[in-house]
Design an enzyme around this catalytic site. Sequence first.
Site, mmCIF file in Angstrom:
data_model
loop_
_atom_site.group_PDB
_atom_site.id
_atom_site.type_symbol
_atom_site.label_atom_id
_atom_site.label_comp_id
_atom_site.label_asym_id
_atom_site.label_seq_id
_atom_site.Cartn_x
_atom_site.Cartn_y
_atom_site.Cartn_z
ATOM 1 N N CYS A 125 0.830 -1.202 0.000
ATOM 2 C CA CYS A 125 0.000 0.000 0.000
ATOM 3 C C CYS A 125 0.874 1.265 0.000
ATOM 4 O O CYS A 125 1.468 1.591 -1.005
ATOM 5 C CB CYS A 125 -0.988 -0.032 1.170
ATOM 6 N N HIS A 157 -3.255 -5.450 1.517
ATOM 7 C CA HIS A 157 -2.672 -5.691 2.842
ATOM 8 C C HIS A 157 -2.738 -7.175 3.227
ATOM 9 O O HIS A 157 -3.649 -7.590 3.935
ATOM 10 C CB HIS A 157 -3.437 -4.889 3.899
ATOM 11 N N GLU A 182 -1.103 -8.648 5.412
ATOM 12 C CA GLU A 182 -0.923 -8.796 6.865
ATOM 13 C C GLU A 182 -2.241 -8.708 7.626
ATOM 14 O O GLU A 182 -2.292 -9.046 8.820
ATOM 15 C CB GLU A 182 0.066 -7.736 7.374
#
EC number: 4.3.3.6
Length: 196
Positions: free
Chosen positions: A80, A172, A174
């Site tokens: 990002c 993302h 994560e």
Amino acid sequence: MYKVGVLAIQGAVSEHIACLDRLPDVEGLAVKTMAEINQVDGLILPGGESTAMGKILGYYNMLEPLRTKIANGLPVWGTCAGLILLAKEITGQPVRYFSTMDITVRRNGYGSQLDSFETTVSLPNVSHGNIPLVFIRAPYIEKVGESVEVLAKIQGRIVAAAQNNMLVTSFHPELTTDLSFHRYFFEHFIQNRAAK
């Protein structure tokens, strides 16, 4: 044991570290200084606010030394905002940051926080199973140079790419339980390079 740093200025630092720590032979570390970055085998530039991150890196005189380290081959993955930091061109914005990856990026390409979304894709080069993707005020890549490999497109827009020692994703990983991209970064950008 390989050490992978996560630039701990802002963003989902602890989430990336938790993912890294689930991989065998990997230790995730929060890093804030060049001395700490010099101790790691690879670096993740997490999401956050690219303008703020760039200003902080500039304030602490880290932009140039880190740019040099990336240009010299440090494996790096920008998610990002991290993608924006690595881009050579940012549409509608004269300010550049590391300018190490031959891509043109559009900030907030998918609109505001309200336009955030999730989807699932099949990327055989990255994982055998389907991969969940989370987009939050995400950028996308408008143009790539000849040496850039496009890894994923969503709705015709490039959202993941690689060039030499650099990996970028608009989304993302994560923020999901799926480790496909963390494993891909480790195996293809850190482990394979160390073996050569």
